[in-house]
Design an enzyme around this catalytic site. Structure first.
Site, short mmCIF file in Angstrom:
data_model
loop_
_atom_site.label_atom_id
_atom_site.label_comp_id
_atom_site.label_asym_id
_atom_site.label_seq_id
_atom_site.Cartn_x
_atom_site.Cartn_y
_atom_site.Cartn_z
N ASP A 181 -6.56 -11.90 0.44
CA ASP A 181 -5.73 -12.23 1.93
C ASP A 181 -6.51 -11.77 3.04
O ASP A 181 -6.07 -11.89 4.14
CB ASP A 181 -4.79 -11.44 1.87
N ASP A 192 -0.33 -0.80 -4.51
CA ASP A 192 -1.77 -0.14 -4.51
C ASP A 192 -1.72 1.25 -3.99
O ASP A 192 -1.59 1.42 -2.96
CB ASP A 192 -2.75 -1.12 -3.78
N LYS A 197 0.88 -1.17 0.07
CA LYS A 197 -0.06 0.06 0.04
C LYS A 197 1.12 1.25 -0.06
O LYS A 197 1.85 1.32 0.81
CB LYS A 197 -1.02 0.03 1.31
N CYS A 244 -10.53 -8.57 -2.51
CA CYS A 244 -11.53 -8.64 -1.26
C CYS A 244 -11.46 -7.08 -0.58
O CYS A 244 -10.31 -6.29 -0.87
CB CYS A 244 -11.56 -9.48 -0.60
N ASP A 291 -9.27 -0.31 -9.81
CA ASP A 291 -9.92 -1.12 -8.69
C ASP A 291 -11.07 -0.02 -8.37
O ASP A 291 -12.24 -0.58 -8.88
CB ASP A 291 -8.99 -1.05 -7.42
N ASP A 333 -6.29 -11.22 -4.97
CA ASP A 333 -5.90 -10.61 -3.77
C ASP A 333 -6.94 -10.95 -2.69
O ASP A 333 -7.93 -10.23 -2.48
CB ASP A 333 -5.97 -9.11 -3.97
N GLU A 388 -1.99 -0.33 -8.87
CA GLU A 388 -3.22 -0.54 -8.70
C GLU A 388 -3.89 1.00 -8.29
O GLU A 388 -3.36 1.58 -7.50
CB GLU A 388 -3.60 -1.47 -7.63
N LYS A 401 -14.23 -6.86 -7.40
CA LYS A 401 -14.44 -7.35 -6.20
C LYS A 401 -15.95 -7.49 -5.89
O LYS A 401 -16.95 -6.54 -6.22
CB LYS A 401 -14.08 -6.17 -4.94
C1 LIG Z 1 -7.71 -6.47 1.97
C2 LIG Z 1 -7.34 -6.02 0.17
N1 LIG Z 1 -5.85 -6.98 0.26
C3 LIG Z 1 -7.18 -4.88 -0.11
O1 LIG Z 1 -6.42 -4.31 0.02
N2 LIG Z 1 -8.48 -4.38 -0.54
C4 LIG Z 1 -8.81 -3.20 -0.89
C5 LIG Z 1 -8.85 -2.03 0.24
C6 LIG Z 1 -9.99 -2.60 1.06
C7 LIG Z 1 -10.55 -2.07 2.27
O2 LIG Z 1 -10.03 -0.80 2.65
O3 LIG Z 1 -11.09 -2.55 3.15
C8 LIG Z 1 -7.90 -2.72 -2.11
O4 LIG Z 1 -7.88 -1.53 -2.09
O5 LIG Z 1 -7.58 -3.12 -2.80
MG LIG Z 2 -7.14 -1.86 -4.43
#
Ligand SMILES: C[C@H](N)C(=O)N[C@@H](CCC(=O)O)C(=O)O
Ligand SMILES: [Mg+2]
Length: 368
Positions: A327, A195, A167, A300, A248, A325, A223, A272
């Site tokens: 996890d 991401d 992230k 997810c 996304d 993804d 992402e 998602k």
């Molecule tokens: C949990 C997953 N790996 C993830 O990062 N999902 C989202 C963010 C979801 C959230 O904030 O609950 C993503 O941006 O891909």
């Molecule tokens: Mg994302």
């Protein structure tokens, strides 16, 4: 066979470490669980994570959508005609994709159980030869100070994860440093996907991604670099960098997916269930991806194993899905459920259990 009743309950599961993105910080999963029951007593389960900063859906809005709109509209309908139930659910209120996803997942779980099939076999019937029985998920590295992210990345690799979803989106130059140090620490064989969760402007995205490319950091994809509604920004970034861009937050519906694919708003799409409103709409995006030759990720939100299992089944069923993804369960301190796909580090193993496979959900349900 008719849908006899819908019930809801809540689950809280602490996380191993706080989950931090450019959009939010969370310490636990706090989700609504849906149970649907057929006339013969067979049950199906779904889950709704309130991810207000992405979907706009809160705990309160999800419960109200199911209690006052969805349940009264679909209870009593025939379970042999899922498309009609989904159409009724779609029409009874706009948006509210998280509430719809939870009910949609529970209905698919129930339907597959009544058909005596695992959900992934049912969803993969168009091309059974493409169906997978094992997936590999990435693991999220939350955005923090560089040292902490390096420690988290090294720990994840030590636990067997080979794909990191890192992230960023908290200051372009700082983000380059984060990825540079993580790459140095984990070596060249670990896949790093990044991401930004909409955290950059389009110019910042291009300069940050270009700096990562120039430094030879070997990023698999980036992402959602810019705001979800900045479609031109997504096109601009996609056209100005070498690294593949994955949409996304820009893709909720089938129409969003087709627009990205047709107008090159990204190279790849993250599907998602909480954005699509469930499996029935997600399948349509997969069909579009097959037509356009676009590869997809099944992702997810911060969810636990009930709804993530549905994502696992869809990912296993469709050949356009080449990235997982999924996890959520790995980020939770405990797995309170019984059954469902088995998580072994990064590996997710599917079984021939019917439906999504979840057999026990330790929740106090209220019939609505
Ligand atoms: C949990 C997953 N790996 C993830 O990062 N999902 C989202 C963010 C979801 C959230 O904030 O609950 C993503 O941006 O891909
Ligand atoms: Mg994302």
């Amino acid at each position: 066979m008719k849908l006899k009743e819908i019930a809801i309950g809540y689950i809280e599961i602490p996380l191993v470490t706080p989950f931090k993105t450019a959009l939010r910080t969370v310490n636990s999963v706090n989700d609504l669980i849906v149970k649907v029951t057929a006339e013969d007593g067979t049950e199906g389960y779904g889950e709704a994570p309130p991810t207000a900063v992405i979907t706009g859906d809160t705990k309160e809005s999800i419960e109200a959508a199911i209690r006052y709109y969805i349940a009264p509209s679909i209870t009593g309908m025939g379970l042999d005609d899922l498309p009609s139930i989904m159409a009724k659910m779609e029409k009874c209120l706009a948006k509210n994709t998280t509430a719809k996803a939870a009910v949609d997942i529970a209905l698919y779980d129930l339907y597959a159980k009544l058909q005596k099939k695992p959900l992934f076999r049912l969803l993969g019937e168009k091309d059974p030869s493409a169906v997978k029985t094992e997936l590999e998920t990435d693991i999220t590295i939350s955005v923090n100070d560089t040292d902490e992210m390096v420690r988290d990345s090294v720990k994840a690799v030590g636990e067997g994860f080979r794909i990191l979803k890192v992230k960023v989106g908290k200051g372009g130059e700082k983000d380059v440093e984060r990825i540079r140090e993580i790459r140095k620490a984990v070596g060249k064989d670990v896949v790093i996907r990044v991401d930004a969760n909409q955290g950059w402007t389009r110019e910042e995205a291009v300069s940050t991604i270009t700096a990562m490319e120039d430094a030879g950091l070997g990023i698999e994809l980036v992402e959602q670099p810019v705001s979800y509604h900045d479609f031109k920004g997504m096109q601009y970034v996609t056209a100005h960098v070498q690294t593949p861009i994955l949409a996304d937050e820009s893709v909720f519906s089938y129409e969003d997916g087709v627009r990205v694919m047709e107008e090159h708003g990204a190279d790849l799409v993250n599907i998602k269930l909480m954005k699509t409103g469930g499996i029935h709409e997600a399948v349509k995006i997969c069909d579009a991806a097959d037509r356009f030759g676009i590869k997809c990720m099944i992702g997810c939100m911060l969810e636990s194993k009930v709804s993530v299992s549905a994502g696992v089944h869809l990912a296993a069923a469709r050949s356009c899905v080449t990235m997982a993804d999924l996890d959520g369960p790995s980020l939770c301190k405990v797995d309170p459920y019984e059954g469902g796909p088995v998580y072994q580090g990064p590996k997710i193993l599917l079984s021939e259990d019917y439906g999504i496979g979840i057999t026990k959900v330790p929740v106090k349900f209220e019939r609505i």
